[in-house]
Design a protein around this motif. Structure first.
Motif, PDB file in Angstrom:
ATOM      1  N   MET A  74     -52.378  -1.417 -57.972  1.00 24.50           N
ATOM      2  CA  MET A  74     -51.851  -1.610 -56.803  1.00 24.50           C
ATOM      3  C   MET A  74     -51.730  -0.389 -55.718  1.00 24.50           C
ATOM      4  O   MET A  74     -51.639   0.743 -56.360  1.00 24.50           O
ATOM      5  CB  MET A  74     -50.291  -2.099 -56.953  1.00 24.50           C
ATOM      6  CG  MET A  74     -50.167  -3.359 -57.651  1.00 24.50           C
ATOM      7  SD  MET A  74     -50.533  -4.625 -56.452  1.00 24.50           S
ATOM      8  CE  MET A  74     -48.986  -5.163 -56.329  1.00 24.50           C
ATOM      9  N   ARG A  75     -51.932  -0.511 -54.559  1.00 26.71           N
ATOM     10  CA  ARG A  75     -51.803   0.522 -53.409  1.00 26.71           C
ATOM     11  C   ARG A  75     -50.537   0.466 -52.711  1.00 26.71           C
ATOM     12  O   ARG A  75     -50.336  -0.749 -52.505  1.00 26.71           O
ATOM     13  CB  ARG A  75     -53.076   0.622 -52.409  1.00 26.71           C
ATOM     14  CG  ARG A  75     -54.447   0.697 -53.468  1.00 26.71           C
ATOM     15  CD  ARG A  75     -55.637   0.646 -52.631  1.00 26.71           C
ATOM     16  NE  ARG A  75     -55.651   0.017 -51.422  1.00 26.71           N
ATOM     17  CZ  ARG A  75     -56.610  -0.503 -50.670  1.00 26.71           C
ATOM     18  NH1 ARG A  75     -57.838  -0.207 -51.160  1.00 26.71           N
ATOM     19  NH2 ARG A  75     -56.703  -1.315 -49.696  1.00 26.71           N
ATOM     20  N   ASP A  76     -50.147   1.439 -52.158  1.00 30.87           N
ATOM     21  CA  ASP A  76     -48.906   1.305 -51.005  1.00 30.87           C
ATOM     22  C   ASP A  76     -49.407   1.256 -49.616  1.00 30.87           C
ATOM     23  O   ASP A  76     -50.698   2.060 -49.153  1.00 30.87           O
ATOM     24  CB  ASP A  76     -48.088   2.757 -51.317  1.00 30.87           C
ATOM     25  CG  ASP A  76     -47.667   2.843 -52.496  1.00 30.87           C
ATOM     26  OD1 ASP A  76     -47.215   1.843 -53.156  1.00 30.87           O
ATOM     27  OD2 ASP A  76     -47.126   4.251 -52.970  1.00 30.87           O
ATOM     28  N   PHE A  77     -49.010   0.537 -49.071  1.00 35.23           N
ATOM     29  CA  PHE A  77     -49.204   0.371 -47.334  1.00 35.23           C
ATOM     30  C   PHE A  77     -48.031   0.614 -46.554  1.00 35.23           C
ATOM     31  O   PHE A  77     -46.694   0.310 -46.862  1.00 35.23           O
ATOM     32  CB  PHE A  77     -49.401  -1.144 -47.321  1.00 35.23           C
ATOM     33  CG  PHE A  77     -50.990  -1.486 -48.197  1.00 35.23           C
ATOM     34  CD1 PHE A  77     -52.279  -1.361 -47.343  1.00 35.23           C
ATOM     35  CD2 PHE A  77     -50.910  -2.069 -49.219  1.00 35.23           C
ATOM     36  CE1 PHE A  77     -53.285  -1.665 -47.828  1.00 35.23           C
ATOM     37  CE2 PHE A  77     -52.325  -2.565 -49.903  1.00 35.23           C
ATOM     38  CZ  PHE A  77     -53.404  -2.154 -49.096  1.00 35.23           C
ATOM     39  N   PHE A  78     -48.305   1.028 -45.551  1.00 36.45           N
ATOM     40  CA  PHE A  78     -47.091   1.539 -44.519  1.00 36.45           C
ATOM     41  C   PHE A  78     -47.065   0.410 -43.746  1.00 36.45           C
ATOM     42  O   PHE A  78     -47.982   0.039 -42.881  1.00 36.45           O
ATOM     43  CB  PHE A  78     -47.437   2.890 -43.827  1.00 36.45           C
ATOM     44  CG  PHE A  78     -46.131   3.029 -42.906  1.00 36.45           C
ATOM     45  CD1 PHE A  78     -45.094   3.612 -43.320  1.00 36.45           C
ATOM     46  CD2 PHE A  78     -46.705   3.106 -41.550  1.00 36.45           C
ATOM     47  CE1 PHE A  78     -44.017   4.048 -42.071  1.00 36.45           C
ATOM     48  CE2 PHE A  78     -45.535   3.324 -40.545  1.00 36.45           C
ATOM     49  CZ  PHE A  78     -44.428   3.748 -41.033  1.00 36.45           C
ATOM     50  N   VAL A  79     -45.936  -0.346 -43.543  1.00 36.57           N
ATOM     51  CA  VAL A  79     -45.831  -1.664 -42.581  1.00 36.57           C
ATOM     52  C   VAL A  79     -44.799  -1.041 -41.651  1.00 36.57           C
ATOM     53  O   VAL A  79     -43.753  -0.781 -41.841  1.00 36.57           O
ATOM     54  CB  VAL A  79     -45.563  -2.791 -43.324  1.00 36.57           C
ATOM     55  CG1 VAL A  79     -45.333  -3.884 -42.469  1.00 36.57           C
ATOM     56  CG2 VAL A  79     -46.320  -3.078 -44.345  1.00 36.57           C
ATOM     57  N   ALA A  80     -45.051  -1.246 -40.280  1.00 36.86           N
ATOM     58  CA  ALA A  80     -44.224  -0.897 -39.111  1.00 36.86           C
ATOM     59  C   ALA A  80     -43.869  -2.024 -38.524  1.00 36.86           C
ATOM     60  O   ALA A  80     -44.528  -2.830 -38.182  1.00 36.86           O
ATOM     61  CB  ALA A  80     -44.731   0.314 -38.237  1.00 36.86           C
ATOM     62  N   GLY A  81     -42.664  -2.144 -37.942  1.00 36.60           N
ATOM     63  CA  GLY A  81     -42.282  -3.345 -37.136  1.00 36.60           C
ATOM     64  C   GLY A  81     -41.096  -2.865 -36.308  1.00 36.60           C
ATOM     65  O   GLY A  81     -40.627  -1.702 -36.235  1.00 36.60           O
ATOM     66  N   GLU A  82     -40.584  -3.976 -35.721  1.00 34.35           N
ATOM     67  CA  GLU A  82     -39.161  -3.648 -34.832  1.00 34.35           C
ATOM     68  C   GLU A  82     -38.246  -4.618 -34.949  1.00 34.35           C
ATOM     69  O   GLU A  82     -38.861  -6.037 -35.036  1.00 34.35           O
ATOM     70  CB  GLU A  82     -39.835  -3.734 -33.139  1.00 34.35           C
ATOM     71  CG  GLU A  82     -38.784  -3.415 -32.112  1.00 34.35           C
ATOM     72  CD  GLU A  82     -39.244  -3.443 -30.880  1.00 34.35           C
ATOM     73  OE1 GLU A  82     -39.087  -4.536 -30.095  1.00 34.35           O
ATOM     74  OE2 GLU A  82     -39.849  -2.376 -30.617  1.00 34.35           O
ATOM     75  N   ILE A  83     -37.095  -4.226 -35.187  1.00 32.54           N
ATOM     76  CA  ILE A  83     -35.878  -5.245 -35.287  1.00 32.54           C
ATOM     77  C   ILE A  83     -35.001  -4.867 -34.210  1.00 32.54           C
ATOM     78  O   ILE A  83     -34.583  -3.939 -34.101  1.00 32.54           O
ATOM     79  CB  ILE A  83     -35.498  -5.111 -36.453  1.00 32.54           C
ATOM     80  CG1 ILE A  83     -36.120  -5.315 -37.746  1.00 32.54           C
ATOM     81  CG2 ILE A  83     -33.802  -5.811 -36.701  1.00 32.54           C
ATOM     82  CD1 ILE A  83     -35.297  -4.914 -39.213  1.00 32.54           C
ATOM     83  N   LYS A  84     -34.570  -5.897 -33.321  1.00 38.46           N
ATOM     84  CA  LYS A  84     -33.792  -5.831 -32.180  1.00 38.46           C
ATOM     85  C   LYS A  84     -32.441  -6.366 -32.569  1.00 38.46           C
ATOM     86  O   LYS A  84     -32.569  -7.375 -32.991  1.00 38.46           O
ATOM     87  CB  LYS A  84     -34.423  -6.404 -30.790  1.00 38.46           C
ATOM     88  CG  LYS A  84     -35.501  -5.651 -30.369  1.00 38.46           C
ATOM     89  CD  LYS A  84     -35.954  -6.132 -29.302  1.00 38.46           C
ATOM     90  CE  LYS A  84     -37.179  -5.532 -28.616  1.00 38.46           C
ATOM     91  NZ  LYS A  84     -37.534  -5.477 -27.215  1.00 38.46           N
ATOM     92  N   LEU A  85     -31.446  -5.580 -32.334  1.00 39.70           N
ATOM     93  CA  LEU A  85     -30.106  -6.018 -32.803  1.00 39.70           C
ATOM     94  C   LEU A  85     -29.044  -6.147 -31.398  1.00 39.70           C
ATOM     95  O   LEU A  85     -29.136  -5.229 -30.614  1.00 39.70           O
ATOM     96  CB  LEU A  85     -29.341  -5.378 -33.629  1.00 39.70           C
ATOM     97  CG  LEU A  85     -30.135  -5.088 -34.983  1.00 39.70           C
ATOM     98  CD1 LEU A  85     -29.439  -3.842 -35.942  1.00 39.70           C
ATOM     99  CD2 LEU A  85     -30.392  -6.200 -36.091  1.00 39.70           C
ATOM    100  N   ASN A  86     -28.525  -7.130 -31.123  1.00 39.72           N
ATOM    101  CA  ASN A  86     -27.530  -7.198 -30.209  1.00 39.72           C
ATOM    102  C   ASN A  86     -26.236  -6.750 -31.020  1.00 39.72           C
ATOM    103  O   ASN A  86     -25.949  -7.426 -31.615  1.00 39.72           O
ATOM    104  CB  ASN A  86     -27.213  -8.426 -29.617  1.00 39.72           C
ATOM    105  CG  ASN A  86     -28.650  -8.740 -28.853  1.00 39.72           C
ATOM    106  OD1 ASN A  86     -29.333  -7.955 -28.215  1.00 39.72           O
ATOM    107  ND2 ASN A  86     -29.084 -10.161 -29.048  1.00 39.72           N
TER     108      ASN A  86
END
Length: 74
Positions: free
Chosen positions: A1-13
């Motif tokens: 298994m390899r590691d992957f960097f996953v980026a995203g955005e979570i917007k909170l009100n």
């Protein structure tokens, strides 16, 4: 298994009740209390509907306070 960097955005009100004499004072107080200069958000823990949790790192964030309304007591 390899590691992957996953980026995203979570917007909170978000909201907070602030005790103040005027709306302008409430906005000033929230800016003093929680701003980009004194907030330190490193990690967020999210609760899933199956009662498990997932922790995510916070790489960057921006805090904006958009409006102020008088709170209604319940």
């Amino acid at each position: 298994m390899r590691d992957f960097f996953v980026a995203g955005e979570i917007k909170l009100n978000v909201s907070k009740v602030i005790r103040a004499k005027t709306a302008e004072e409430a906005m000033r107080k929230i800016h003093e209390m929680i701003s980009n200069l004194n907030a330190d958000i490193r990690e967020v823990e999210l609760a899933r509907i199956d009662d498990n949790t997932v922790k995510v790192n916070v790489d960057d964030y921006n805090i904006e306070w958009n409006h102020v309304n008088e709170a209604v007591e319940e």
